[in-house]
Enzyme design. Structure first.
Site, PDB file in Angstrom:
ATOM      1  N   HIS A 231      23.834 -54.122  19.571  1.00 45.83           N
ATOM      2  CA  HIS A 231      24.950 -53.671  20.403  1.00 45.83           C
ATOM      3  C   HIS A 231      24.398 -52.963  21.633  1.00 45.83           C
ATOM      4  O   HIS A 231      23.321 -52.364  21.586  1.00 45.83           O
ATOM      5  CB  HIS A 231      25.855 -52.734  19.604  1.00 45.83           C
ATOM      6  CG  HIS A 231      27.145 -52.421  20.283  1.00 45.83           C
ATOM      7  ND1 HIS A 231      27.253 -51.429  21.236  1.00 45.83           N
ATOM      8  CD2 HIS A 231      28.381 -52.973  20.174  1.00 45.83           C
ATOM      9  CE1 HIS A 231      28.496 -51.377  21.681  1.00 45.83           C
ATOM     10  NE2 HIS A 231      29.204 -52.300  21.049  1.00 45.83           N
TER      11      HIS A 231
ATOM     12  N   GLU B  95      29.131 -59.033  25.848  1.00 40.87           N
ATOM     13  CA  GLU B  95      29.821 -57.774  26.141  1.00 40.87           C
ATOM     14  C   GLU B  95      29.194 -57.130  27.378  1.00 40.87           C
ATOM     15  O   GLU B  95      28.208 -56.404  27.252  1.00 40.87           O
ATOM     16  CB  GLU B  95      29.722 -56.800  24.966  1.00 40.87           C
ATOM     17  CG  GLU B  95      30.497 -57.161  23.728  1.00 40.87           C
ATOM     18  CD  GLU B  95      30.571 -55.986  22.767  1.00 40.87           C
ATOM     19  OE1 GLU B  95      31.677 -55.527  22.493  1.00 40.87           O
ATOM     20  OE2 GLU B  95      29.510 -55.523  22.308  1.00 40.87           O
TER      21      GLU B  95
ATOM     22  N   GLY C  38      36.737 -54.088  26.445  1.00 42.52           N
ATOM     23  CA  GLY C  38      38.071 -53.963  27.009  1.00 42.52           C
ATOM     24  C   GLY C  38      39.168 -54.702  26.274  1.00 42.52           C
ATOM     25  O   GLY C  38      40.322 -54.669  26.692  1.00 42.52           O
TER      26      GLY C  38
ATOM     27  N   ALA D 227      36.833 -51.813  19.920  1.00 43.30           N
ATOM     28  CA  ALA D 227      36.563 -50.519  19.309  1.00 43.30           C
ATOM     29  C   ALA D 227      37.656 -49.528  19.637  1.00 43.30           C
ATOM     30  O   ALA D 227      38.559 -49.288  18.845  1.00 43.30           O
ATOM     31  CB  ALA D 227      35.188 -50.010  19.763  1.00 43.30           C
TER      32      ALA D 227
END
Length: 214
Positions: A85, A133, A173, A194
């Site tokens: 991540h 991402e 987003g 998230a």
């Protein structure tokens, strides 16, 4: 479409979110998973929701203080794991090691990447999926699928060119059913999100809206 809710280290109630995700998944037939802190994996899994780790380390059993052992999260009920991540970046060799560790423990894998070029490199490591991402959009109010649809399409093409068996997800987003629908139209097989759920006053209502886009 697969919806994966990453709770990061937010001060939310992981059981509340997990229970909401389980109930919405059961009612809608959608695949929804929750990725809590490592210390919460077992009790989140006990709710019956599909549970993912936020990270596993590129090592086996041994002298590895502070590591997150793939076998340990699997034994505590995790079915998959995020790797690399943007808030927990790894060297390429360690991404590969974490993917191999997850495979040993029979965990599904999603390797995160910042852009289509990184998606191609990640796909070459043979994970189950890669997720594009862009860091500048993470935690924002505008979905990557709306702000930069080309990056999602290019990520899908990059993975397809390397290994057609690797699914492509998108994140950053994502917060509404429309975002999920748009991501699917661009070729994504799932979404990561998230704060849209973890910070919501009513996580179940947000999840119901998200699955409306499937």
């Amino acid at each position: 479409m697969f919806i994966l809710v990453n709770l990061k280290a937010y001060p939310c109630d992981p059981i509340e979110v997990a229970t909401a995700a389980r109930d919405v998944a059961e009612a809608s037939g959608a695949r929804i998973a929750v990725s809590p802190q490592a210390a919460d994996v077992a009790r989140v899994a006990d709710t019956g929701v599909e549970t993912w780790a936020q990270h596993v380390s590129p090592n086996a059993h041994g002298s590895h203080t502070g590591s997150t052992l793939a076998e340990a999260v699997a034994d505590n009920g995790a079915e998959g794991t995020l790797i690399n991540h943007s808030e927990n970046r790894l060297k390429l060799a360690d991404v590969d090691g974490s993917v191999r560790a997850a495979e040993r423990a029979d965990l599904e894998t999603i390797v995160c990447a910042n852009n289509p070029a990184q998606v191609g490199a990640a796909a070459a490591l043979g994970p189950d999926a890669v997720a594009v991402e862009p860091p500048e959009l993470i935690g924002g109010d505008v979905s990557v699928a709306t702000a930069d649809p080309g990056i999602v399409e290019d990520a899908v093409a990059a993975a397809e060119a390397v290994d057609p068996a690797v699914d492509v997800f998108c994140g950053a987003g994502v917060s509404t059913g429309e975002d999920v629908s748009t991501a699917g139209d661009l070729g994504a097989a799932g979404v990561l999100l998230a704060s849209g759920v973890a910070k919501a006053d009513d996580p179940e209502a947000v999840l119901e809206d998200l699955v409306s886009g499937i």
